[in-house]
Scaffold this motif. Sequence first.
Motif, PDB file in Angstrom:
ATOM      1  N   PHE A 121       0.851  -1.193   0.000  1.00  0.00           N
ATOM      2  CA  PHE A 121       0.000   0.000   0.000  1.00  0.00           C
ATOM      3  C   PHE A 121       0.880   1.235   0.000  1.00  0.00           C
ATOM      4  O   PHE A 121       1.959   1.235   0.610  1.00  0.00           O
ATOM      5  N   ASN A 122       0.423   2.280  -0.670  1.00  0.00           N
ATOM      6  CA  ASN A 122       1.152   3.540  -0.705  1.00  0.00           C
ATOM      7  C   ASN A 122       0.658   4.444   0.422  1.00  0.00           C
ATOM      8  O   ASN A 122      -0.422   5.016   0.339  1.00  0.00           O
ATOM      9  N   TYR A 123       1.463   4.544   1.490  1.00  0.00           N
ATOM     10  CA  TYR A 123       1.104   5.405   2.617  1.00  0.00           C
ATOM     11  C   TYR A 123       1.671   6.813   2.461  1.00  0.00           C
ATOM     12  O   TYR A 123       1.583   7.623   3.381  1.00  0.00           O
ATOM     13  N   GLY A 124       2.262   7.095   1.307  1.00  0.00           N
ATOM     14  CA  GLY A 124       2.732   8.440   1.016  1.00  0.00           C
ATOM     15  C   GLY A 124       4.177   8.671   1.387  1.00  0.00           C
ATOM     16  O   GLY A 124       4.730   8.028   2.289  1.00  0.00           O
ATOM     17  N   GLY A 125       4.826   9.592   0.675  1.00  0.00           N
ATOM     18  CA  GLY A 125       6.210   9.949   0.962  1.00  0.00           C
ATOM     19  C   GLY A 125       7.135   8.759   0.827  1.00  0.00           C
ATOM     20  O   GLY A 125       7.059   7.981  -0.128  1.00  0.00           O
ATOM     21  N   SER A 126       8.028   8.608   1.809  1.00  0.00           N
ATOM     22  CA  SER A 126       8.983   7.494   1.776  1.00  0.00           C
ATOM     23  C   SER A 126       8.309   6.148   2.020  1.00  0.00           C
ATOM     24  O   SER A 126       8.937   5.099   1.852  1.00  0.00           O
ATOM     25  N   GLU A 127       7.034   6.169   2.416  1.00  0.00           N
ATOM     26  CA  GLU A 127       6.318   4.923   2.686  1.00  0.00           C
ATOM     27  C   GLU A 127       5.513   4.460   1.479  1.00  0.00           C
ATOM     28  O   GLU A 127       4.571   3.683   1.591  1.00  0.00           O
ATOM     29  N   ASN A 128       5.890   4.943   0.294  1.00  0.00           N
ATOM     30  CA  ASN A 128       5.261   4.479  -0.937  1.00  0.00           C
ATOM     31  C   ASN A 128       5.636   3.013  -1.168  1.00  0.00           C
ATOM     32  O   ASN A 128       6.808   2.660  -1.171  1.00  0.00           O
ATOM     33  N   GLY A 129       4.654   2.163  -1.357  1.00  0.00           N
ATOM     34  CA  GLY A 129       4.930   0.758  -1.595  1.00  0.00           C
ATOM     35  C   GLY A 129       5.245  -0.027  -0.340  1.00  0.00           C
ATOM     36  O   GLY A 129       5.971  -1.016  -0.392  1.00  0.00           O
ATOM     37  N   THR A 130       4.698   0.402   0.806  1.00  0.00           N
ATOM     38  CA  THR A 130       4.916  -0.324   2.055  1.00  0.00           C
ATOM     39  C   THR A 130       4.412  -1.763   1.914  1.00  0.00           C
ATOM     40  O   THR A 130       3.368  -2.026   1.320  1.00  0.00           O
ATOM     41  N   PHE A 131       5.169  -2.690   2.473  1.00  0.00           N
ATOM     42  CA  PHE A 131       4.923  -4.128   2.339  1.00  0.00           C
ATOM     43  C   PHE A 131       4.365  -4.671   3.645  1.00  0.00           C
ATOM     44  O   PHE A 131       4.917  -4.412   4.716  1.00  0.00           O
ATOM     45  N   LEU A 132       3.280  -5.420   3.557  1.00  0.00           N
ATOM     46  CA  LEU A 132       2.682  -6.059   4.728  1.00  0.00           C
ATOM     47  C   LEU A 132       2.724  -7.570   4.538  1.00  0.00           C
ATOM     48  O   LEU A 132       2.393  -8.078   3.461  1.00  0.00           O
ATOM     49  N   LEU A 133       3.116  -8.274   5.585  1.00  0.00           N
ATOM     50  CA  LEU A 133       3.284  -9.717   5.515  1.00  0.00           C
ATOM     51  C   LEU A 133       2.647 -10.344   6.753  1.00  0.00           C
ATOM     52  O   LEU A 133       2.977  -9.970   7.884  1.00  0.00           O
ATOM     53  N   GLU A 134       1.729 -11.270   6.526  1.00  0.00           N
ATOM     54  CA  GLU A 134       1.006 -11.902   7.633  1.00  0.00           C
ATOM     55  C   GLU A 134       1.316 -13.397   7.693  1.00  0.00           C
ATOM     56  O   GLU A 134       1.350 -14.080   6.669  1.00  0.00           O
ATOM     57  N   TYR A 135       1.561 -13.883   8.910  1.00  0.00           N
ATOM     58  CA  TYR A 135       1.787 -15.296   9.175  1.00  0.00           C
ATOM     59  C   TYR A 135       0.663 -15.783  10.100  1.00  0.00           C
ATOM     60  O   TYR A 135       0.394 -15.142  11.126  1.00  0.00           O
ATOM     61  N   VAL A 136       0.041 -16.912   9.776  1.00  0.00           N
ATOM     62  CA  VAL A 136      -1.039 -17.458  10.597  1.00  0.00           C
ATOM     63  C   VAL A 136      -0.850 -18.962  10.717  1.00  0.00           C
ATOM     64  O   VAL A 136      -0.651 -19.651   9.713  1.00  0.00           O
ATOM     65  N   PHE A 137      -0.900 -19.481  11.942  1.00  0.00           N
ATOM     66  CA  PHE A 137      -0.825 -20.927  12.119  1.00  0.00           C
ATOM     67  C   PHE A 137      -1.612 -21.346  13.351  1.00  0.00           C
ATOM     68  O   PHE A 137      -1.885 -20.548  14.250  1.00  0.00           O
ATOM     69  N   ASP A 138      -1.985 -22.618  13.392  1.00  0.00           N
ATOM     70  CA  ASP A 138      -2.779 -23.157  14.491  1.00  0.00           C
ATOM     71  C   ASP A 138      -1.896 -23.444  15.702  1.00  0.00           C
ATOM     72  O   ASP A 138      -0.803 -24.006  15.566  1.00  0.00           O
ATOM     73  N   ILE A 139      -2.390 -23.099  16.860  1.00  0.00           N
ATOM     74  CA  ILE A 139      -1.666 -23.337  18.102  1.00  0.00           C
ATOM     75  C   ILE A 139      -1.355 -24.822  18.278  1.00  0.00           C
ATOM     76  O   ILE A 139      -0.294 -25.209  18.768  1.00  0.00           O
TER      77      ILE A 139
END
Length: 293
Positions: free
Chosen positions: A211-229
């Motif tokens: 997502f582009n959050y503007g300025g230097s945060e253009n192209g910010t990367f989000l990564l999610e990990y999900v697993f069962d306990i």
Amino acid sequence: MYGKLILAAVLAMAMASSACGGIILDGEGNVTNWSLTPFALSNQSNLQQGNMWSTIQNNYAPISYPSIGRQPSPGNNSGGEVYDLEELHVRITGQQVQLLLVASTPWVSQWGGNNIYLGDMMLTIDGRRFGIVTQSATQDLEQGALYRLANPGDTVGIQRQAGSYGDWTALMANDYGPNATVSNIIGPWAVSSSISTSELLGTAQISSATFNYGGSENGTFLLEYVFDIGLLGLSEPGDVTAQVAWGCGNDVIRTSGGTVPVVPEPGTVILLAAGSVFMFVSSRRQRRQRRAA
């Protein structure tokens, strides 16, 4: 009979809801399934809010690098933004452990003609160590593979190549303990390709978004990990520490939290409540029918 069938369907929907993962972004960059907005909070470590705890370190590094101090190396105005690990969030929801990483660059960057890789997600849970493979490029292991780290050789340290702190011997101040080399401060960076297959516990679901959050945060990367306990052999985790680092050692992020109550996901709660109401109404109807008979 129909009541039992409908209840089974409701429970199946609840289980499916609790197993869902994936980053959901709205048009404003809010991560709606986490109820948070990157860059909305000031820098802080191990902030606990209900069943979630977070570390926020935008344009900040927990290691004091030579000449630039606590900035992602080589400095915020000299390319350090590429390696900026901005936020790390951890929560326990239903029967899942979920982690959300916010970073400035996805997967891999280059320095001096060498690939610099984003490392694996390293976890310490109730004193036991685990690792989730972020990408197969690091050690040729399957992405999302969740391993138990039982032996010293089960992990490798940061990359040793041009543009990396892997071979630096200078001791540096840091937020995690006494002065030490960058390699020792970070410790395990990736699950080793030589790890025994007997240590494989299962697979975490990994999803990503930008997502582009503007300025230097253009192209910010989000990564999610999900697993069962249940993959960990634990009914309910207690103390949890999560960490991820760039292979060059230019930034690392860590967050820790104490024992947190397991909170069911909202969808699961609603569906189970609906099932309970239905069974109550169905039971009353059956009693009335028996009286009428």
